[in-house]
Design a protein around this motif. Structure first.
Motif, PDB file in Angstrom:
ATOM      1  N   PHE A  73       0.856  -1.285  -0.091  1.00 29.52           N
ATOM      2  CA  PHE A  73       0.055   0.117  -0.019  1.00 29.52           C
ATOM      3  C   PHE A  73       0.627   1.294   0.123  1.00 29.52           C
ATOM      4  CE2 PHE A  73      -2.888  -3.340   1.766  1.00 29.52           C
ATOM      5  CZ  PHE A  73      -3.752  -3.525   0.715  1.00 29.52           C
ATOM      6  N   GLN A  74       2.322   1.109  -0.274  1.00 28.31           N
ATOM      7  CA  GLN A  74       3.200   2.208  -0.173  1.00 28.31           C
ATOM      8  C   GLN A  74       2.994   3.235   0.910  1.00 28.31           C
ATOM      9  OE1 GLN A  74       2.513   3.631  -4.249  1.00 28.31           O
ATOM     10  NE2 GLN A  74       3.294   1.781  -5.068  1.00 28.31           N
ATOM     11  N   VAL A  75       3.189   2.598   2.113  1.00 27.35           N
ATOM     12  CA  VAL A  75       2.937   3.710   3.299  1.00 27.35           C
ATOM     13  C   VAL A  75       4.471   3.176   3.969  1.00 27.35           C
ATOM     14  CG1 VAL A  75       0.519   3.902   3.333  1.00 27.35           C
ATOM     15  CG2 VAL A  75       1.557   2.028   4.576  1.00 27.35           C
ATOM     16  N   HIS A  76       4.679   4.018   4.916  1.00 26.67           N
ATOM     17  CA  HIS A  76       5.689   4.326   6.030  1.00 26.67           C
ATOM     18  C   HIS A  76       5.024   3.397   7.210  1.00 26.67           C
ATOM     19  CE1 HIS A  76       9.391   5.053   8.185  1.00 26.67           C
ATOM     20  NE2 HIS A  76       8.793   5.377   8.998  1.00 26.67           N
ATOM     21  N   HIS A  77       6.004   2.427   7.679  1.00 18.92           N
ATOM     22  CA  HIS A  77       5.355   1.691   8.936  1.00 18.92           C
ATOM     23  C   HIS A  77       5.473   2.451  10.114  1.00 18.92           C
ATOM     24  CE1 HIS A  77       5.400  -1.268  11.914  1.00 18.92           C
ATOM     25  NE2 HIS A  77       6.195  -0.827  12.561  1.00 18.92           N
ATOM     26  N   GLU A  78       4.346   2.535  10.798  1.00 21.13           N
ATOM     27  CA  GLU A  78       3.923   3.111  11.987  1.00 21.13           C
ATOM     28  C   GLU A  78       3.138   2.079  12.979  1.00 21.13           C
ATOM     29  OE1 GLU A  78       4.796   6.423  12.847  1.00 21.13           O
ATOM     30  OE2 GLU A  78       5.056   7.377  10.669  1.00 21.13           O
ATOM     31  N   SER A  79       3.238   2.601  14.045  1.00 23.98           N
ATOM     32  CA  SER A  79       2.558   1.591  15.304  1.00 23.98           C
ATOM     33  C   SER A  79       2.181   2.679  16.404  1.00 23.98           C
ATOM     34  CB  SER A  79       3.291   0.487  15.466  1.00 23.98           C
ATOM     35  OG  SER A  79       2.741  -0.091  16.822  1.00 23.98           O
ATOM     36  N   PRO A  80       0.878   2.744  16.590  1.00 20.06           N
ATOM     37  CA  PRO A  80      -0.466   2.320  15.969  1.00 20.06           C
ATOM     38  C   PRO A  80      -0.486   3.034  14.398  1.00 20.06           C
ATOM     39  CG  PRO A  80      -1.166   3.689  17.716  1.00 20.06           C
ATOM     40  CD  PRO A  80       0.366   3.764  17.684  1.00 20.06           C
ATOM     41  N   GLN A  81      -0.979   2.403  13.925  1.00 17.02           N
ATOM     42  CA  GLN A  81      -1.404   3.052  12.018  1.00 17.02           C
ATOM     43  C   GLN A  81      -2.863   2.545  11.845  1.00 17.02           C
ATOM     44  OE1 GLN A  81       1.344   1.834   9.333  1.00 17.02           O
ATOM     45  NE2 GLN A  81       1.062   3.871   8.368  1.00 17.02           N
ATOM     46  N   LEU A  82      -3.389   3.408  11.396  1.00 17.74           N
ATOM     47  CA  LEU A  82      -4.803   3.073  10.613  1.00 17.74           C
ATOM     48  C   LEU A  82      -4.639   3.524   9.137  1.00 17.74           C
ATOM     49  CD1 LEU A  82      -8.420   3.899  11.575  1.00 17.74           C
ATOM     50  CD2 LEU A  82      -7.469   4.671   9.410  1.00 17.74           C
ATOM     51  N   LEU A  83      -5.235   2.457   8.393  1.00 16.15           N
ATOM     52  CA  LEU A  83      -4.967   2.654   6.937  1.00 16.15           C
ATOM     53  C   LEU A  83      -6.333   2.350   6.249  1.00 16.15           C
ATOM     54  CD1 LEU A  83      -1.794   0.581   5.881  1.00 16.15           C
ATOM     55  CD2 LEU A  83      -1.889   3.091   6.492  1.00 16.15           C
ATOM     56  N   LEU A  84      -7.043   3.514   5.475  1.00 18.22           N
ATOM     57  CA  LEU A  84      -8.086   3.202   4.920  1.00 18.22           C
ATOM     58  C   LEU A  84      -7.835   3.068   3.577  1.00 18.22           C
ATOM     59  CD1 LEU A  84     -11.329   3.468   5.092  1.00 18.22           C
ATOM     60  CD2 LEU A  84     -10.944   5.840   4.210  1.00 18.22           C
ATOM     61  N   ILE A  85      -8.198   1.991   2.815  1.00 20.66           N
ATOM     62  CA  ILE A  85      -8.117   1.598   1.656  1.00 20.66           C
ATOM     63  C   ILE A  85      -9.194   1.598   0.973  1.00 20.66           C
ATOM     64  CG2 ILE A  85      -7.029  -0.378   0.217  1.00 20.66           C
ATOM     65  CD1 ILE A  85      -5.219   0.408   2.420  1.00 20.66           C
ATOM     66  N   LYS A  86      -9.068   2.185  -0.392  1.00 22.15           N
ATOM     67  CA  LYS A  86     -10.377   2.188  -1.509  1.00 22.15           C
ATOM     68  C   LYS A  86      -9.765   1.596  -2.606  1.00 22.15           C
ATOM     69  CE  LYS A  86     -13.560   5.106  -3.668  1.00 22.15           C
ATOM     70  NZ  LYS A  86     -13.861   6.298  -4.172  1.00 22.15           N
ATOM     71  N   ASP A  87     -10.457   0.361  -3.043  1.00 17.19           N
ATOM     72  CA  ASP A  87     -10.047  -0.165  -4.493  1.00 17.19           C
ATOM     73  C   ASP A  87      -8.671  -0.362  -4.662  1.00 17.19           C
ATOM     74  OD1 ASP A  87     -12.879   0.230  -5.229  1.00 17.19           O
ATOM     75  OD2 ASP A  87     -12.484   2.403  -6.063  1.00 17.19           O
ATOM     76  N   GLY A  88      -8.134  -0.740  -3.460  1.00 14.26           N
ATOM     77  CA  GLY A  88      -6.661  -1.181  -3.590  1.00 14.26           C
ATOM     78  C   GLY A  88      -5.595  -0.347  -3.229  1.00 14.26           C
ATOM     79  N   GLU A  89      -5.968   1.028  -3.114  1.00 18.09           N
ATOM     80  CA  GLU A  89      -5.059   2.172  -2.820  1.00 18.09           C
ATOM     81  C   GLU A  89      -5.479   2.544  -1.236  1.00 18.09           C
ATOM     82  OE1 GLU A  89      -2.860   3.129  -4.952  1.00 18.09           O
ATOM     83  OE2 GLU A  89      -3.545   1.348  -6.267  1.00 18.09           O
ATOM     84  N   CYS A  90      -4.300   3.110  -0.683  1.00 22.92           N
ATOM     85  CA  CYS A  90      -4.410   3.726   0.648  1.00 22.92           C
ATOM     86  C   CYS A  90      -4.727   5.038   0.117  1.00 22.92           C
ATOM     87  CB  CYS A  90      -3.257   3.780   1.463  1.00 22.92           C
ATOM     88  SG  CYS A  90      -3.053   4.281   2.975  1.00 22.92           S
ATOM     89  N   VAL A  91      -5.845   5.583   0.704  1.00 25.11           N
ATOM     90  CA  VAL A  91      -6.492   6.859   0.722  1.00 25.11           C
ATOM     91  C   VAL A  91      -6.523   7.680   2.087  1.00 25.11           C
ATOM     92  CG1 VAL A  91      -7.933   6.229  -1.198  1.00 25.11           C
ATOM     93  CG2 VAL A  91      -8.992   6.253   1.081  1.00 25.11           C
ATOM     94  N   LEU A  92      -5.918   6.871   3.185  1.00 27.97           N
ATOM     95  CA  LEU A  92      -5.839   7.554   4.373  1.00 27.97           C
ATOM     96  C   LEU A  92      -4.737   6.888   5.381  1.00 27.97           C
ATOM     97  CD1 LEU A  92      -6.834  10.001   6.103  1.00 27.97           C
ATOM     98  CD2 LEU A  92      -8.664   8.543   7.201  1.00 27.97           C
ATOM     99  N   ASP A  93      -3.794   7.569   5.673  1.00 27.24           N
ATOM    100  CA  ASP A  93      -2.794   6.942   6.654  1.00 27.24           C
ATOM    101  C   ASP A  93      -2.786   7.726   7.867  1.00 27.24           C
ATOM    102  OD1 ASP A  93      -0.502   6.215   7.671  1.00 27.24           O
ATOM    103  OD2 ASP A  93       0.794   6.248   5.989  1.00 27.24           O
ATOM    104  N   GLN A  94      -3.160   7.121   8.944  1.00 27.71           N
ATOM    105  CA  GLN A  94      -3.182   7.881  10.347  1.00 27.71           C
ATOM    106  C   GLN A  94      -2.335   7.078  11.222  1.00 27.71           C
ATOM    107  OE1 GLN A  94      -7.307   7.587  11.325  1.00 27.71           O
ATOM    108  NE2 GLN A  94      -7.639   9.677  10.250  1.00 27.71           N
ATOM    109  N   SER A  95      -1.649   7.925  12.223  1.00 30.33           N
ATOM    110  CA  SER A  95      -0.856   7.160  13.308  1.00 30.33           C
ATOM    111  C   SER A  95      -1.014   7.784  14.769  1.00 30.33           C
ATOM    112  CB  SER A  95       0.708   6.963  12.838  1.00 30.33           C
ATOM    113  OG  SER A  95       1.197   8.452  12.732  1.00 30.33           O
TER     114      SER A  95
END
Length: 109
Positions: A73-95
Motif C-alpha cells: 500500500f506504499q506507506v511508511h510503517h507506523e505503530s499504531p497505524q490506521l490505513l483506509l484502503i479504497k479499491d486497492g489504494e491507501c487513501v488515508l494513513d493515520q498514526s
C-alpha cells in the motif's frame, strides 16, 4: 462492530483487490500508546459504515505482514497505524494520536 484478524498474505491480497473501502488497524500489543489509540478508535467506531471491513493486525505476531502492508500500500510503517484502503489504494494513513474515526468517516462520505 468486530475486528477481522489479519493473519495471512492472502488476506492482504484480497484487500488489495477488493472494490470499495477496507480499514486496517496495525497495533502493537506491547505499546501503551497503541492500546490507547485502539481504545479511542473503538469508542467511536459505531460512526463508521456498518459494511466497512475492519482488519486488525497484531504487529508482535505478524511483523512480516506489517512489512507486506507497507510495501503493497506504499506507506511508511507506523505503530499504531490506521490505513483506509479504497479499491486497492491507501487513501488515508493515520498514526498515533492522529487516528480518528471522524476523519475516516469524512474521507468515506
Amino acid at each position: 462492530m468486530n475486528w477481522t484478524p489479519l493473519e495471512s498474505p492472502e488476506q492482504i491480497s484480497e484487500i488489495k483487490h477488493q472494490q470499495g473501502y477496507s480499514l486496517i488497524f496495525k497495533h502493537s500489543t506491547r505499546c501503551p500508546i497503541s492500546s490507547m489509540a485502539k481504545r479511542r478508535f473503538e469508542l467511536d467506531w459505531e460512526n463508521l459504515p456498518d459494511n466497512l471491513p475492519l482488519y486488525f493486525l497484531d504487529l508482535i505476531k505478524h511483523r512480516d505482514l506489517s512489512n507486506l502492508v507497507a510495501h503493497d500500500f506504499q506507506v511508511h510503517h507506523e505503530s499504531p497505524q490506521l490505513l483506509l484502503i479504497k479499491d486497492g489504494e491507501c487513501v488515508l494513513d493515520q498514526s498515533h494520536g492522529g487516528i480518528s474515526v471522524d476523519e475516516t468517516v469524512s474521507v468515506i462520505s
